[in-house]
Each structure stands twice: as structure tokens, then as C-alpha cells.
Write an enzyme that holds these catalytic residues in place. Structure first.
Site, PDB file in Angstrom:
ATOM      1  N   GLU A 130      60.450  -8.239  27.943  1.00  0.00           N
ATOM      2  CA  GLU A 130      60.333  -9.322  26.996  1.00  0.00           C
ATOM      3  C   GLU A 130      59.488 -10.541  27.354  1.00  0.00           C
ATOM      4  O   GLU A 130      58.675 -10.806  26.589  1.00  0.00           O
ATOM      5  CB  GLU A 130      61.824  -9.558  26.391  1.00  0.00           C
ATOM      6  CG  GLU A 130      62.720  -8.665  25.848  1.00  0.00           C
ATOM      7  CD  GLU A 130      62.179  -8.308  24.360  1.00  0.00           C
ATOM      8  OE1 GLU A 130      61.078  -8.744  23.821  1.00  0.00           O
ATOM      9  OE2 GLU A 130      62.721  -7.277  23.947  1.00  0.00           O
ATOM     10  N   ASP A 270      59.300   3.180  22.266  1.00  0.00           N
ATOM     11  CA  ASP A 270      57.922   2.822  21.701  1.00  0.00           C
ATOM     12  C   ASP A 270      56.752   2.394  22.215  1.00  0.00           C
ATOM     13  O   ASP A 270      55.681   3.103  22.380  1.00  0.00           O
ATOM     14  CB  ASP A 270      58.240   1.799  20.480  1.00  0.00           C
ATOM     15  CG  ASP A 270      59.082   0.700  20.587  1.00  0.00           C
ATOM     16  OD1 ASP A 270      59.346   0.608  21.938  1.00  0.00           O
ATOM     17  OD2 ASP A 270      59.456  -0.208  20.151  1.00  0.00           O
ATOM     18  N   GLU A 363      67.161  -1.785   9.893  1.00  0.00           N
ATOM     19  CA  GLU A 363      67.094  -1.383  11.297  1.00  0.00           C
ATOM     20  C   GLU A 363      67.430   0.188  11.643  1.00  0.00           C
ATOM     21  O   GLU A 363      66.497   0.802  12.329  1.00  0.00           O
ATOM     22  CB  GLU A 363      68.026  -2.270  12.248  1.00  0.00           C
ATOM     23  CG  GLU A 363      67.832  -2.086  13.675  1.00  0.00           C
ATOM     24  CD  GLU A 363      66.771  -2.813  14.189  1.00  0.00           C
ATOM     25  OE1 GLU A 363      65.685  -3.431  13.323  1.00  0.00           O
ATOM     26  OE2 GLU A 363      66.329  -2.601  15.260  1.00  0.00           O
ATOM     27  N   GLU A 384      56.475  -4.316  12.371  1.00  0.00           N
ATOM     28  CA  GLU A 384      55.826  -3.005  12.545  1.00  0.00           C
ATOM     29  C   GLU A 384      55.227  -2.471  11.178  1.00  0.00           C
ATOM     30  O   GLU A 384      54.064  -1.858  11.397  1.00  0.00           O
ATOM     31  CB  GLU A 384      56.804  -2.201  13.220  1.00  0.00           C
ATOM     32  CG  GLU A 384      56.954  -2.195  14.549  1.00  0.00           C
ATOM     33  CD  GLU A 384      58.108  -3.506  14.831  1.00  0.00           C
ATOM     34  OE1 GLU A 384      58.723  -4.135  14.043  1.00  0.00           O
ATOM     35  OE2 GLU A 384      58.291  -3.971  16.033  1.00  0.00           O
ATOM     36  N   THR A 467      51.588  -5.308  22.391  1.00  0.00           N
ATOM     37  CA  THR A 467      52.527  -4.785  21.573  1.00  0.00           C
ATOM     38  C   THR A 467      53.326  -6.046  21.005  1.00  0.00           C
ATOM     39  O   THR A 467      54.032  -5.836  19.954  1.00  0.00           O
ATOM     40  CB  THR A 467      53.755  -3.747  22.287  1.00  0.00           C
ATOM     41  OG1 THR A 467      54.547  -3.398  21.561  1.00  0.00           O
ATOM     42  CG2 THR A 467      54.506  -5.030  23.363  1.00  0.00           C
TER      43      THR A 467
HETATM   44  C1  DMJ Z   1      58.275  -6.973  19.466  1.00  0.00           C
HETATM   45  O1  DMJ Z   1      58.682  -7.954  20.352  1.00  0.00           O
HETATM   46  C2  DMJ Z   1      57.374  -6.239  19.835  1.00  0.00           C
HETATM   47  O2  DMJ Z   1      56.483  -5.736  19.113  1.00  0.00           O
HETATM   48  C3  DMJ Z   1      58.059  -5.021  20.506  1.00  0.00           C
HETATM   49  O3  DMJ Z   1      57.111  -4.032  21.110  1.00  0.00           O
HETATM   50  C4  DMJ Z   1      58.949  -4.352  19.783  1.00  0.00           C
HETATM   51  N1  DMJ Z   1      59.934  -5.425  19.093  1.00  0.00           N
HETATM   52  C5  DMJ Z   1      59.457  -6.562  18.653  1.00  0.00           C
HETATM   53  C6  DMJ Z   1      59.230  -6.500  16.955  1.00  0.00           C
HETATM   54  O4  DMJ Z   1      59.941  -5.858  16.241  1.00  0.00           O
END
Ligand code: DMJ
Length: 570
Positions: A130, A270, A363, A384, A467
Site C-alpha cells: 500500500e 489483481d 464488494e 475500478e 495501479t
Molecule cells: C487501490 O488502492 C488500487 O487500485 C489497488 O490496486 C486496488 N485497490 C484500490 C482501489 O480499489
């Protein structure tokens, strides 16, 4: 006859590529939507700056703050040192969005504040993944934007302070990689390094989605340690794949053994797929492409089921959990980058359907029981679906995707907007709100929605988004080898066939043709088995309204989103 055939072609083309003039999205409407998103961004940003800054994230209902970066490591606020001010996480996450919205003044102000005040010398146990995607990615991206000569964002006073901060953070990450396997610990204390008795459990994303930010840091500083550490971890992880080219979701980083063998394309995995491909774009290494290619084909083969993706056991490829999750909605966006547009569009429609059904994306939805997961009915303002919608619009310019964007914007404004910002939804069946606005709402959700309606930031520029939605430029100087243009073929397979059969719209097989006499001596080739769908837009309420596919001669069925196709029934 000629006129008739011409009309048929026009109708067909209109179904495939709807004329933008049929959509209500003219340039005035686009501008109106752009302004609506801009307002959303500032409503969230200003509330954060007023009630939460310099702490990490906004609590929009109580108009207070949370130092969530520390909390991500289960470090409760009362355990934090008294002077702990957080890392101004949401401000860091907002930097690139401010540039995209064209607010250079605020960007400059934020950069200078961070330069003077931000410190990572805090006794906080943070999640490496994170912290990497949000903080390191935010800083590196903003540094590049600040120094890009075409932007001229920060006048005179900027002396690479963000890069200095990023390097300081990167150095604090390194002890996490000092392990026998090269796989990093999931948690690190920013001040003291790896803590005694630290957990050795981590995730596939946690080990395999560090290469963009750490690679960029190495390229910018000339210190190869960051990229090497991330690359070593990624290679080790890849070596742990099964003979089916599948990976699990969680593992022990010390022993290199899998803990959870079931995986899919959602939580815990993911961004691993995303980074294999994006690393190939950014750094050009052929190796990344080879890994991604095998991984992508395995996902399509073992996880895909019609438009949906379930989970499967990495050892057997057997389906485990039949779930649609909010995080999976990024996948169509990745498929667009790869060029598998038909498959992207197909899955994207299902997510749009679920969004419309509930008002936002829950979710977790149990596909086999057709019900929400009892404890995961929340929607934490995730980006997303907006992200995939943006990519699909870029690839197709079909205004329908802007209509989807409008739906998302309207839902966010109706259900999540509160006086103190935007609040997460605790339960999509009641739309009860929750006191948290995650930093990714500003880093990603608002950014992708804005870019959908105004992509001027991208004109004549070549960026990839991390991401967490932070742009990194694709520079030839960073490429060990320029990526070739891959023309995708046979990407998407239909399972459970004796012989795998290509089902991509770009690679269809034609079944036995029946020759019809057009009446004027001309022979028309018509599929022998073809039965058209009840409606020309392929919408349906039940399987009986779907005909027989003209190219494969298989019966079509009606998907959850109400479209006829070659879906397999769950
Ligand atoms: C974000 O922190 C990023 O996109 C991560 O890859 C997945 N989760 C969250 C958003 O949902």
C-alpha cells in the site's frame, strides 16, 4: 436489391459501432460532465484539506481524520507517537490529479508543503504494498510531473525534494527484501525496519506489484537497488507458479510455500497481472511480456466463464469460488491495453449491469447463489469500473462509455456525497454510509472519471498509470528494449470444449455455409445454422430470446446484464 443490401450493412455497422450522433453526448454535454467531476474532486479535496490534512485520510461524516497509513499496519492511533501527523497521504495521492485538472497553483503549493514538512522517520508499521503504490508512486509521479519541461509546474523553488523524499522512503523499504527467498515482508516499520516476530504471510500482489514504482525510483536516482529488489521478488514469485501457469493468493515469504492455492483476478492478485504487462510497456523487457503472456492465457483459460471470472485452484485449474468482486472490474481496462477489446467489452457490460442493479458496485457478489456476500456488501468508493470505462472509451470512442461514466458520476453524487466530502457505502442494499473517504477516491476514481470526459492531459503524451492511477511517462531512455506492437490473436478461449475454440470477436470460426440464390444470379453465403436473436441490439430477458450463433452454430444464452452471447451457464 443493392439498396436493400446497403441498408442491411448500415444497420449492422450501427449495431457494432453506434453513431456518436445517436448519443446525447455532444461536446457541450461532455464539458458539463467534466465540470461535474471537477466539482466532485474539489468537494472531496477541500474537505480533506480543511478537516483532515496533514493527516492521512478524511472521515467525511464526522469531519475528522484518520492516519490510515499507520492503521494499514494495524497500528491504532493511540499507539502512535504524540507528534505523529500522518503522511498527508491524501495530499500525496492528489498531486497527479491536480495536474490533470490543470491546477498548477495548488500542485505547486502542495509540492512545496510536502518538501518542507513530510518525514518518514515515524514509528509506524505500514503495509509495504500500500505504501509503495500510494506514497512512493504518488511522489515519484509528482516529481516527474514537476520536472517535466513541458509542464513547468513548479517554478524555480523545486530542487527535487519529492525525489529526495521518495528515495528516503525507498531506502526504508529495502530491509523488507532482505530475506532468503527475496520475497519481501508484507509489513515494515518505517523507522525501525522489519519488526521482531513479524508475520511471514503475504500476498501475490504484495510481492509482485512493486516493480513500476521501485523501477522508476532506480531509473531516476541511478541507484539500482530498488528495481533489483522488486525484480528479484517478482521472479521468485513467478517461479512458484503451477504447471498450469497459475498462482495462488497468499504465501509464506520465508519458506516460499503457498498458503492459499485458490486465486482469481481480484483481491490479493489483481495488480500482479497488471504490473507484468505495464512493466513491459515501461521498461520494455521481453521477459515481462513472456510472463504476462503465459499468465494471461492461463487466466482466460481457467478463470473465465463467459463474461465472468471465477476463482480456481492453481494446482488443478478447478473452479473454487464463483464470485464477482468490485476489484475485478479493473480487468477489462487491462484487456484494452493488451488489445483484447472484445473480451474487455463483454466483461465490462456485466460490471455495468451490477452497478446499475445496486446503484454502486458491491464488494462481492456470489454468482452461483445470485446474491450478495453476507458480510461484503460495502462500496468504499472504488475506482475500478470508472477506470475500465475510461480505457474502453479511449479504445473505441463509443459514446456509450460516456453514458456509463455519467451513471457512475450520478450514483456517486446521489449516494456518497455528504457535506464533509464523499463517504463510503457500508451496505449497498440500504446505502447506509460509512465515515471514510479513501485516498484512492482522489487518486483514481475522480481522475479516471475526469479523463473520460477530458483527456487533454494525454494528448501528445505517452503515459501509463500505476495501479493507484499515478501517471508514469513511457520514455525510450528507460527501455531496455522498445516493446513491439503485438497483434493479439486467439486470446480468449471457450472452456470445456474437446478442442479449445477461439471465441474472440476478432477470430471467429465460420460454420458450414449454405448457399442461397440472391435472385439475381448472385450466390449469397448464409450460415446454415444461424437463428437471429429476438432483438437486433442483442438484448434479452431469457435464453429463449437468443438465437443460434452464426459462426459456431452454438445456442446463445442471455447474460446477467441481459445480452445474448455464447455464455456458459454457471
Ligand atoms: C487501490 O488502492 C488500487 O487500485 C489497488 O490496486 C486496488 N485497490 C484500490 C482501489 O480499489
Amino acid at each position: 436489391m443493392l439498396v436493400y443490401r446497403f441498408r442491411t450493412w448500415v444497420l449492422l455497422l450501427l449495431v457494432i459501432f453506434p453513431d456518436s450522433s445517436l448519443s446525447h453526448f455532444d461536446s457541450a454535454k461532455k464539458k458539463q460532465m467534466r465540470e461535474k467531476v471537477r466539482k466532485m474532486f474539489y468537494h472531496a479535496y477541500e474537505n480533506y484539506m480543511t478537516h483532515a490534512f496533514p493527516h492521512d485520510e478524511l472521515k467525511p461524516l464526522s469531519r475528522s481524520f484518520t492516519d490510515s497509513l499507520g492503521e494499514l499496519g494495524n497500528l491504532k492511533l493511540e499507539h502512535l507517537p504524540q507528534n505523529y501527523n500522518g503522511t498527508a497521504l491524501t495530499l500525496i495521492e492528489s498531486l497527479s490529479s491536480l495536474v490533470i485538472l490543470g491546477n498548477c497553483t495548488e500542485f505547486e503549493r502542495a509540492v512545496l508543503w510536502l518538501s518542507e514538512n513530510l518525514t518518514f522517520d515515524v514509528d509506524a508499521r505500514v503495509n509495504l504494498f500500500e505504501c509503495n503504490i500510494r506514497v512512493l508512486g504518488g511522489l515519484v509521479s509528482a516529481h516527474i510531473l514537476a520536472t517535466d519541461s513541458t509542464n513547468r509546474l513548479v517554478q524555480g523553488s523545486y530542487k527535487n525534494q519529492l525525489l529526495v523524499l521518495a528515495e528516503d522512503l525507498g531506502r526504508r523499504f529495502l530491509p523488507a527484501f532482505d530475506t532468503p527467498t527475496g520475497l519481501p515482508y508484507a509489513w515494515i516499520n518505517l523507522k525501525y525496519g522489519v519488526m521482531k516476530n513479524e508475520t511471514t504471510e503475504t500476498s501475490t500482489s504484495g510481492c509482485g506489484s512493486l516493480i513500476l514504482e521501485m523501477g522508476a525510483l532506480s531509473r531516476l536516482t541511478g541507484d539500482p537497488r530498488y528495481e533489483s529488489a522488486a525484480l528479484r521478488a517478482l521472479r521468485k514469485l513467478w517461479s512458484m507458479r503451477s504447471s498450469l501457469n497459475l498462482l495462488g493468493t497468499t504465501l509464506d515469504m520465508e519458506t516460499g510455500e503457498w498458503i492459499e492455492h485458490s486465486s482469481g483476478i481480484g483481491a490479493g492478485v489483481d495488480s500482479f497481472y497488471e504490473y507484468l504487462f505495464k512493466a513491459h510497456i515501461l521498461f520494455g523487457k521481453e521477459d515481462f511480456w513472456r510472463m504476462f503472456h503465459s499468465a494471461y492465457l492461463a487466466v482466460q483459460k481457467y478463470f473465465r466463464h463467459g463474461p465472468w471470472y471465477h476463482e480456481a485452484d492453481m494446482r488443478t485449474g478447478k473452479a473454487t469460488y464463483w464470485q464477482l468482486t468490485s476489484l475485478q472490474a479493473f480487468w477489462p481496462g487491462l484487456q484494452v491495453l493488451v488489445g483484447d477489446i472484445a473480451a474487455a467489452n463483454t466483461s465490462h457490460r456485466e460490471f455495468v449491469y451490477v452497478w446499475k442493479k445496486f446503484g454502486v458496485l458491491p464488494e462481492r457478489y456470489l454468482l452461483d447463489h445470485q446474491m450478495l456476500h453476507p458480510t461484503e456488501k460495502y462500496y468504499p468508493l472504488r475506482p475500478e469500473l470508472a477506470e475500465s470505462t475510461f480505457y474502453l472509451y479511449q479504445a473505441t470512442k463509443d459514446p456509450w462509455y460516456m453514458e456509463v461514466g455519467e451513471t457512475i458520476v450520478n450514483s456517486l453524487n446521489s449516494y456518497t456525497k455528504v457535506e464533509g466530502g464523499f463517504a463510503s457505502i457500508r451496505d449497498v442494499t440500504t446505502m447506509q454510509t460509512e465515515d471514510h473517504m479513501h485516498s484512492f477516491f482522489l487518486a483514481e476514481t475522480c481522475k479516471y472519471l475526469y479523463l473520460l470526459f477530458d483527456d487533454s492531459f494525454l494528448v501528445d503524451r505517452n503515459y501509463i498509470f500505476t495501479t493507484e492511477g499515478h501517471p508514469l511517462p513511457v520514455l525510450s531512455a528507460w527501455q531496455d528494449r522498445l516493446p513491439e506492437i503485438y497483434i493479439p490473436s486467439n486470446w480468449t478461449y471457450v472452456k470445456d470444449e474437446k478442442q479449445t475454440k477461439r471465441s474472440s470477436a476478432m477470430s471467429l470460426q465460420v460454420c458450414p455455409a449454405l448457399s442461397l440464390n440472391a435472385g439475381n444470379g448472385e450466390q449469397l453465403a448464409e450460415s446454415a445454422c444461424h437463428v437471429p436473436d429476438a432483438r437486433s441490439d442483442h438484448k434479452c430477458f431469457g435464453d429463449e430470446e437468443c438465437g443460434v450463433d452464426s459462426t459456431s452454430c452454438r445456442r446463445r444464452s442471455c447474460s446477467m446484464a441481459g445480452y445474448c452471447g455464447l455464455w456458459l451457464v454457471v
